[in-house]
Structures are given as C-alpha cells and as structure tokens.
Design a protein around this motif. Structure first.
Motif, short mmCIF file in Angstrom:
data_model
loop_
_atom_site.label_atom_id
_atom_site.label_comp_id
_atom_site.label_asym_id
_atom_site.label_seq_id
_atom_site.Cartn_x
_atom_site.Cartn_y
_atom_site.Cartn_z
N HIS A 43 40.45 40.46 46.26
CA HIS A 43 41.45 39.81 45.38
C HIS A 43 41.84 38.39 45.78
O HIS A 43 42.95 38.14 46.25
CB HIS A 43 42.71 40.69 45.25
N ARG A 76 45.38 36.67 44.94
CA ARG A 76 46.64 37.35 45.25
C ARG A 76 47.27 36.91 46.57
O ARG A 76 48.19 37.55 47.05
CB ARG A 76 46.42 38.87 45.29
N GLN A 116 44.43 41.06 35.43
CA GLN A 116 44.00 39.66 35.39
C GLN A 116 44.14 39.08 33.99
O GLN A 116 44.09 39.80 32.99
CB GLN A 116 42.53 39.54 35.76
N GLN A 159 41.55 33.87 34.66
CA GLN A 159 41.41 34.14 36.09
C GLN A 159 40.05 34.76 36.39
O GLN A 159 39.39 34.41 37.37
CB GLN A 159 42.53 35.06 36.56
N ARG A 160 39.62 35.69 35.55
CA ARG A 160 38.34 36.35 35.78
C ARG A 160 37.19 35.36 35.65
O ARG A 160 36.26 35.36 36.48
CB ARG A 160 38.16 37.52 34.80
#
Length: 277
Positions: free
Chosen positions: A190, A193, A223, A227-228
């Motif tokens: 992640h 994060r 998400q 972001q992905r």
C-alpha cells in the motif's frame, strides 16, 4: 471466468479478528480464487490456512507482511510464495517477534500512566498471537475510552501521542534479501498509505527497486481510480510487477476480501512469477 486474487490479508495470527480457517472460508464465500495470508511478521497462521484450503478450489500461497524502517517511517514489505521453513526467514521473524513483544510491553507501560491498568495483560487476552497496537486499540474501545479504533490511534497510539512507542524494525534491504533467500517475491505494500507526498512515495519506490524489490501493490480496497492508475504508472516506470491486496483485518463494508482487486490492462501481474501449484 475472471480469477480473483487477494494477496494481502490478516488473521488472528497477528492483528486480524478471524482465525486463518475463517479467513479462508470468507475468501471462498467472497469468490476469491487465489489467496495469500500475510500476517504481520509471522507465518504462524499459514499451516492452519493451508489445511482449511485443502479439498476446496481455493489456491493458498505463503505470505507475510514484514515491518521495516525507512527514513524514520514504518514501511511494510509483503513476501509472497516463499518457503516458510527457510532458516533465514525464521530467524528474521523470530527477531521481529522479540522487537514486537518489547514494544507491546512498553506501550502497556505508557497506557498505565494514563489510567489503563494491566493494559498488556488485557491486550494479550484479545490476541491469539503477538500483541499489536490494533489489540490495544480494541482494548481502549472495549473500555469505553474511545468510540472506535481510529480514535484510539489518534488519541493514544499514533506517532506523537502519549502512548506511542517507536518501532525498531529491520531495514527494507534486509527484508527483501530474506524474502529472496526463501525463494519468494518482495512487494511494497500500500504505497499511498504512508502519509507521504507523491515525491516521497516515488523516492520510496525508487529505493525499493534499487534494493531488488519485485512488485508494488497497485490495487487495493477504497482507492480512487486515479490512485490505481498512478500506482500502475509508477510500477511500469520502475519496471516492477503489480500486486493486489485488500489488507483485510475484519469484516466491514469498505475493506473486504477480493473486493475491487483488478489491475489496469497494461499491468504485469505479480502472479505471473509465482508458482500456483
């Protein structure tokens, strides 16, 4: 039919609330086809999970989430598809367990100073394995000190708060080396994060790549599409494989096993380099 992978989740072997057997059953219920149980700094739940997966259509691969330190921050590295009996892996996780135990004791001592008596003993009763900050957060909720676990971290357990204890984990190169020596792949968990700016996330990914890391988690629960896509672009830029993981800890609406764990079309999935026999 699309194969659903979830390569990052937790059980009661660390800070999850479901047993390894229950995690496997829930994964099957949610349509997951390939699962990695990646408890924090321990492989203690894998044998039970593997037994639960026998005689089912679920493929279980070995996993662990190793806590590391980078630039004075805690960064998590997921190991996938390794030999759990590896001597170097066993040695590292044993050392990590010692560090985690000492940290848990010190957190308990700090909680005593704010009126939570025998905090470590009580948190231990909530844990099937090692005591983590998540167990302390649940204890504080149970005691009525806070309304939820997020408040427990914000008020007591996060960096800068009264009961925070800095972790003394291994560094990222050590985690990657041990995972590779055990025959596995190293995945940066992640990346968005860690409350880092994009500039610092790219530096983290660049360092991870330089040290021999294999993949980053591109797809996770909660998400935004942007972001992905950004993570997929960074994976491609740095020549890394793309992984997927819910980071499931307990049943809830927004983080669920197998939920929305798809990769952008031009991603190179980490499972192309994993043995799924």
């Amino acid at each position: 039919m699309t194969t659903i992978y979830d390569l990052h989740c937790h059980s009661t072997a660390s800070d999850g609330v479901l047993s390894p057997t229950e995690v496997v059953a829930r994964a099957i219920e949610k349509g997951v086809n390939v699962l990695a149980l990646t408890d924090h700094d321990t492989t203690a739940g894998i044998t039970e999970a593997r037994l639960a997966a026998q005689q089912t259509d679920l493929t279980l691969i070995s996993g662990v989430e190793i806590s590391t330190t980078w630039e004075n921050r805690a960064i998590h590295i997921v190991g996938l598809g390794f030999n759990e009996t590896s001597a170097t892996m066993t040695a590292l996780l044993t050392h990590q367990a010692e560090l985690r135990y000492q940290r848990a004791v010190e957190i308990g001592e700090k909680l005593a100073k704010v009126g939570v008596t025998e905090a470590f003993k009580q948190a231990k009763m909530l844990a099937s394995g090692e005591v983590t900050r998540a167990h302390y957060a649940r204890l504080l909720v149970n005691m009525g000190k806070v309304a939820n676990e997020n408040q427990a971290f914000k008020k007591y357990l996060s960096q800068g708060k009264s009961c925070y204890v800095k972790a003394q984990w291994c560094d990222i190169p050590t985690a990657i080396e041990v995972i590779h020596q055990a025959g596995g792949l190293a995945v940066l968990a992640h990346p968005l994060r860690y409350t880092l700016t994009n500039k610092w996330v790219k530096k983290l990914i660049a360092d991870f790549t330089q040290w021999g890391g294999d993949a980053i988690e591109v797809a996770s629960c909660g998400q935004t599409p942007e972001q992905r896509l950004l993570l997929a672009q960074w994976a491609k830029h740095f020549g890394l494989l793309s992984s997927v993981g819910s980071d499931f800890h307990f049943p809830c609406a927004w983080v669920e096993l197998g939920k929305s764990l798809f990769l952008p079309d031009d991603s190179l999935p980490v499972w192309t380099k994993l043995s799924l026999d």
